[in-house]
Design an enzyme around this catalytic site. Sequence first.
Site, PDB file in Angstrom:
ATOM      1  CB  ALA A  65      -0.874  -0.022   1.247  1.00  0.00           C
ATOM      2  N   GLY A 110       0.626  -4.986   0.786  1.00  0.00           N
ATOM      3  CA  GLY A 110      -0.577  -4.987  -0.055  1.00  0.00           C
ATOM      4  C   GLY A 110      -0.331  -5.611  -1.417  1.00  0.00           C
ATOM      5  CD  GLU A 113      -2.588  -7.458   2.620  1.00  0.00           C
ATOM      6  OE1 GLU A 113      -2.203  -6.292   2.401  1.00  0.00           O
ATOM      7  OE2 GLU A 113      -3.328  -7.759   3.574  1.00  0.00           O
ATOM      8  CD  GLU A 133       1.646  -5.862   5.682  1.00  0.00           C
ATOM      9  OE1 GLU A 133       2.429  -6.807   5.956  1.00  0.00           O
ATOM     10  OE2 GLU A 133       0.934  -5.855   4.660  1.00  0.00           O
TER      11      GLU A 133
END
Length: 257
Positions: A65, A110, A113, A133
Amino acid sequence: MPYEILKMEAAEGIATVTISRPQALNALNSRFFQEMDNLIAEIGARDDIKVLIITGEGKAFAAGADIAEMVDKTRDQAAQFSKVGQRTFRSLELLAKPVIAAVNGFALGGGCELALACDFRIASAKAKFGQPEVNLGVIPGYAATQRLPRLIGLGNALFLLLTGEMIGAEDALRMGLVQKIVEPDELMPAALGLAKTIASKGPRAVKLVKQVTRQGFLMDFEAGCALESGMFGSLFENEGAEGMRAFLEKRAPQWKS
Ligand code: CO8
């Protein structure tokens, strides 16, 4: 909305979507999620597209992200940002067409993911995977805590989630995170080859394999088997009859899309 981050090419039933924000290692920002939502709707509505491949431009698939966009969010805004991304990746997972992640480089946070929400992953030998993270004092927000244990087992998932360690393609293969490793130059030809193989099969059977396997995976065994029987039967009213007859008549099947 014009696509700025996602570049799509479609030919011979295969759509290839490239995340193109290489200056930020394809970090996933709000614009990416808006474009991805539109793209999923567009591909879902196009009968000519049978299989979707997702890859990244440059040295990353996606490095996570967008940290610069996230950093100043309040608690509520961050939770909302997470929900938006979860919804997008879930609709990718539920797309009634197989989705292949062609992981060319960094697939972190992300980005990993996103790869997890695809149906399977093939990796360049240069690919790197990780859920870093915890290095940033946060946790995954696009469902890695849920998808990763289901995909690679609890121990492997917790190893990645708790250490934040970046692993190479060989370790990813050993864990079952990726299904195949190829040399970097071979990544897109290999992804296209797999996509074409799938696109040549009975289109309704392909759709139902994905649906029954994904739904059944979240059901108890007996309910999943019941779902399978019903879907198995439904194919005898259309392309299953053609595929089996073609076999007996020693000819190629004529699928209707
Ligand atoms: N977000 C924003 N920018 C990024 C990101 C990112 N995730 N990753 C890289 N960039 C940018 C860098 O800031 C740099 O920009 P600039 O050139 O302007 O300084 C550019 O991309 C190139 O990066 P590097 O110079 O760092 O390249 P290196 O080759 O030296 O390093 C790495 C590559 C190792 C991949 C390194 O860039 C890195 O560690 N990136 C961050 C990886 C990471 O921590 N990802 C997880 C992010 S958190 C997350 O994904 C949570 C998901 C759930 C969110 C839920 C919503 C709330």
